[in-house]
Design a protein around this motif. Structure first.
Motif, PDB file in Angstrom:
ATOM      1  N   GLY A  94       0.833  -1.184   0.000  1.00  0.00           N
ATOM      2  CA  GLY A  94       0.000   0.000   0.000  1.00  0.00           C
ATOM      3  C   GLY A  94       0.873   1.242   0.000  1.00  0.00           C
ATOM      4  N   ASP A  95       0.372   2.306   0.577  1.00  0.00           N
ATOM      5  CA  ASP A  95       1.159   3.534   0.745  1.00  0.00           C
ATOM      6  C   ASP A  95       1.753   3.501   2.146  1.00  0.00           C
ATOM      7  OD1 ASP A  95       0.319   4.262  -1.725  1.00  0.00           O
ATOM      8  OD2 ASP A  95      -0.711   6.100  -1.101  1.00  0.00           O
ATOM      9  N   THR A  96       3.060   3.561   2.253  1.00  0.00           N
ATOM     10  CA  THR A  96       3.660   3.510   3.579  1.00  0.00           C
ATOM     11  C   THR A  96       5.001   4.212   3.612  1.00  0.00           C
ATOM     12  OG1 THR A  96       4.218   2.054   5.444  1.00  0.00           O
ATOM     13  CG2 THR A  96       4.849   1.288   3.246  1.00  0.00           C
ATOM     14  N   ALA A  97       5.354   4.661   4.787  1.00  0.00           N
ATOM     15  CA  ALA A  97       6.712   5.086   5.079  1.00  0.00           C
ATOM     16  C   ALA A  97       7.516   3.848   5.465  1.00  0.00           C
ATOM     17  CB  ALA A  97       6.708   6.092   6.237  1.00  0.00           C
ATOM     18  N   LEU A  98       8.815   4.010   5.545  1.00  0.00           N
ATOM     19  CA  LEU A  98       9.682   2.959   6.057  1.00  0.00           C
ATOM     20  C   LEU A  98       9.451   2.810   7.560  1.00  0.00           C
ATOM     21  CD1 LEU A  98      12.171   1.040   5.649  1.00  0.00           C
ATOM     22  CD2 LEU A  98      13.596   3.037   6.154  1.00  0.00           C
ATOM     23  N   PHE A  99       9.334   1.560   8.037  1.00  0.00           N
ATOM     24  CA  PHE A  99       9.218   1.322   9.475  1.00  0.00           C
ATOM     25  C   PHE A  99       9.823  -0.043   9.812  1.00  0.00           C
ATOM     26  CE2 PHE A  99       5.369  -0.283   7.531  1.00  0.00           C
ATOM     27  CZ  PHE A  99       5.006  -1.424   8.249  1.00  0.00           C
TER      28      PHE A  99
ATOM     29  N   PHE B 124       5.237  -5.746  -3.657  1.00  0.00           N
ATOM     30  CA  PHE B 124       4.984  -4.514  -4.392  1.00  0.00           C
ATOM     31  C   PHE B 124       5.184  -3.353  -3.425  1.00  0.00           C
ATOM     32  CE2 PHE B 124       2.689  -7.756  -6.703  1.00  0.00           C
ATOM     33  CZ  PHE B 124       2.884  -7.419  -8.034  1.00  0.00           C
ATOM     34  N   LEU B 125       6.208  -2.526  -3.702  1.00  0.00           N
ATOM     35  CA  LEU B 125       6.576  -1.461  -2.781  1.00  0.00           C
ATOM     36  C   LEU B 125       6.518  -0.092  -3.460  1.00  0.00           C
ATOM     37  CD1 LEU B 125       9.740  -2.925  -0.980  1.00  0.00           C
ATOM     38  CD2 LEU B 125       7.330  -3.139  -0.329  1.00  0.00           C
ATOM     39  N   PRO B 126       5.962   0.925  -2.771  1.00  0.00           N
ATOM     40  CA  PRO B 126       5.951   2.276  -3.336  1.00  0.00           C
ATOM     41  C   PRO B 126       7.343   2.880  -3.314  1.00  0.00           C
ATOM     42  CG  PRO B 126       5.148   2.325  -1.084  1.00  0.00           C
ATOM     43  CD  PRO B 126       5.343   0.871  -1.430  1.00  0.00           C
ATOM     44  N   ILE B 127       7.667   3.653  -4.357  1.00  0.00           N
ATOM     45  CA  ILE B 127       8.996   4.279  -4.430  1.00  0.00           C
ATOM     46  C   ILE B 127       8.924   5.771  -4.732  1.00  0.00           C
ATOM     47  CG2 ILE B 127      10.042   2.103  -5.206  1.00  0.00           C
ATOM     48  CD1 ILE B 127      10.359   3.549  -8.003  1.00  0.00           C
ATOM     49  N   GLY B 128       7.724   6.334  -4.868  1.00  0.00           N
ATOM     50  CA  GLY B 128       7.576   7.678  -5.390  1.00  0.00           C
ATOM     51  C   GLY B 128       7.932   8.811  -4.455  1.00  0.00           C
ATOM     52  N   GLY B 129       8.077   8.508  -3.163  1.00  0.00           N
ATOM     53  CA  GLY B 129       8.367   9.584  -2.234  1.00  0.00           C
ATOM     54  C   GLY B 129       7.189  10.529  -2.084  1.00  0.00           C
ATOM     55  N   HIS B 130       7.393  11.655  -1.415  1.00  0.00           N
ATOM     56  CA  HIS B 130       6.423  12.722  -1.185  1.00  0.00           C
ATOM     57  C   HIS B 130       5.271  12.249  -0.280  1.00  0.00           C
ATOM     58  CE1 HIS B 130       5.215  16.844  -2.301  1.00  0.00           C
ATOM     59  NE2 HIS B 130       3.988  16.396  -2.045  1.00  0.00           N
ATOM     60  N   PHE B 131       4.500  11.243  -0.709  1.00  0.00           N
ATOM     61  CA  PHE B 131       3.412  10.712   0.107  1.00  0.00           C
ATOM     62  C   PHE B 131       3.786   9.372   0.743  1.00  0.00           C
ATOM     63  CE2 PHE B 131       1.353  13.131  -3.377  1.00  0.00           C
ATOM     64  CZ  PHE B 131       0.787  14.139  -2.617  1.00  0.00           C
ATOM     65  N   THR B 132       4.808   8.729   0.235  1.00  0.00           N
ATOM     66  CA  THR B 132       5.241   7.413   0.712  1.00  0.00           C
ATOM     67  C   THR B 132       6.768   7.404   0.809  1.00  0.00           C
ATOM     68  OG1 THR B 132       5.621   6.412  -1.466  1.00  0.00           O
ATOM     69  CG2 THR B 132       3.348   6.392  -0.636  1.00  0.00           C
ATOM     70  N   MET B 133       7.332   6.259   1.123  1.00  0.00           N
ATOM     71  CA  MET B 133       8.785   6.147   1.094  1.00  0.00           C
ATOM     72  C   MET B 133       9.298   6.329  -0.331  1.00  0.00           C
ATOM     73  SD  MET B 133       9.195   2.105   2.029  1.00  0.00           S
ATOM     74  CE  MET B 133       8.253   0.816   1.205  1.00  0.00           C
ATOM     75  N   ASP B 134      10.537   6.818  -0.435  1.00  0.00           N
ATOM     76  CA  ASP B 134      11.159   7.015  -1.740  1.00  0.00           C
ATOM     77  C   ASP B 134      12.000   5.789  -2.104  1.00  0.00           C
ATOM     78  OD1 ASP B 134      13.427   7.222  -0.126  1.00  0.00           O
ATOM     79  OD2 ASP B 134      13.693   9.372  -0.467  1.00  0.00           O
ATOM     80  N   ALA B 135      12.729   5.880  -3.197  1.00  0.00           N
ATOM     81  CA  ALA B 135      13.495   4.728  -3.684  1.00  0.00           C
ATOM     82  C   ALA B 135      14.526   4.259  -2.667  1.00  0.00           C
ATOM     83  CB  ALA B 135      14.175   5.087  -5.007  1.00  0.00           C
TER      84      ALA B 135
ATOM     85  N   PRO C   8       3.075  14.555 -10.815  1.00  0.00           N
ATOM     86  CA  PRO C   8       4.401  15.182 -10.718  1.00  0.00           C
ATOM     87  C   PRO C   8       5.117  15.004  -9.372  1.00  0.00           C
ATOM     88  CG  PRO C   8       2.918  16.612 -11.931  1.00  0.00           C
ATOM     89  CD  PRO C   8       2.080  15.468 -11.426  1.00  0.00           C
ATOM     90  N   PRO C   9       4.431  15.083  -8.225  1.00  0.00           N
ATOM     91  CA  PRO C   9       5.183  14.957  -6.964  1.00  0.00           C
ATOM     92  C   PRO C   9       5.811  13.582  -6.737  1.00  0.00           C
ATOM     93  CG  PRO C   9       3.049  15.993  -6.582  1.00  0.00           C
ATOM     94  CD  PRO C   9       3.026  15.439  -7.973  1.00  0.00           C
ATOM     95  N   ILE C  10       5.324  12.560  -7.442  1.00  0.00           N
ATOM     96  CA  ILE C  10       5.856  11.216  -7.197  1.00  0.00           C
ATOM     97  C   ILE C  10       6.634  10.675  -8.409  1.00  0.00           C
ATOM     98  CG2 ILE C  10       4.133  10.661  -5.452  1.00  0.00           C
ATOM     99  CD1 ILE C  10       2.690   8.922  -7.546  1.00  0.00           C
TER     100      ILE C  10
END
Length: 227
Positions: A142-147, A163-174, A198-200
């Motif tokens: 889902g959408d998450t920060a690193l923890f 499946f991991l989010p990488i876009g940053g801004h709203f979630t963890m980045d690469a 654009p932000p991700i």
């Protein structure tokens, strides 16, 4: 079984003649190859209640009489929007679809839905999804920060595909997502939740270069995981 990616955070799992859609944001998603008018779904799983994850859930559920599994408050809201088969699930909760089982696990993110009138609805606690199907464990973060407890999730349920989010801004980045891989220890990881807005904007190949602990598969929309 086929596991495929369809832009933003949309994941499809096809097994035993059934179709599972995770976070079916189709209408308004410039990156997806799927259409809400033609897509079929027997089950829809939602990680949380943001508009770019709930997406076309109501229309798809009505058209297909699909079972919708969502966090408790999100399921309640969707029931009020006409979803007949909404299953509320809390963190740590499990549900058996018959052809697949799932468990909700922790994520660090917010969760709300803005309706057409601009009213914001609280949609419960955001989560990740573990999907157990045909002897494989699929993890959609889902959408998450690193923890730190990502390590516990991977240790408790060894993961075949993540499946991991990488876009940053709203979630963890690469960079944080690559560190998450070192905690989760999946066999295969697919980057998601990038480039839609654009932000991700993010470079999935940069993410792939950072990952040392798993095989990275960068998929174009419609691409399938090679297991």
């Amino acid at each position: 079984m086929n596991i495929s990616y369809h832009g933003h955070s949309v994941v499809k799992v096809e097994v035993e003649g059934k179709t599972i859609l995770i976070d079916p944001f189709l209408t308004g998603n410039s990156l997806t190859d799927l259409s809400a008018q033609t897509e079929q779904a027997d089950a829809i799983l939602l990680t949380h209640g943001h508009n770019d994850h709930v997406g076309d859930t109501v229309a798809l559920a009505a058209k297909n009489n699909a079972t919708v599994v969502a966090p408790v408050e999100a399921a309640d809201y969707l029931s009020k929007q006409g979803v007949e088969n909404a299953v509320p699930l809390g963190l740590g909760g499990t549900f058996d679809l018959g052809y697949a089982k799932l468990k909700y696990v922790q994520a660090f993110h917010s969760s709300s839905y803005t309706d057409d009138a601009g009213v914001v609805h609280y949609m419960g606690v955001a989560g990740g999804i573990l999907l157990f199907v045909n002897g494989l464990t699929i993890y959609h973060a889902g959408d998450t920060a690193l923890f730190g407890d990502l390590e516990l999730i991977g240790r408790r349920h060894p993961i075949d595909v993540a499946f991991l989010p990488i876009g940053g801004h709203f979630t963890m980045d690469a960079e944080d997502a690559a560190y998450a891989v070192s905690l989760l220890k999946p066999k295969i990881v697919v980057p998601v939740h990038y480039d839609t807005f654009p932000p991700i904007k993010a470079d999935p190949n940069h993410f792939a270069e950072l990952v040392k602990d798993a095989k990275v598969q960068v998929l174009a929309p419609g691409g399938s995981v090679e297991i």
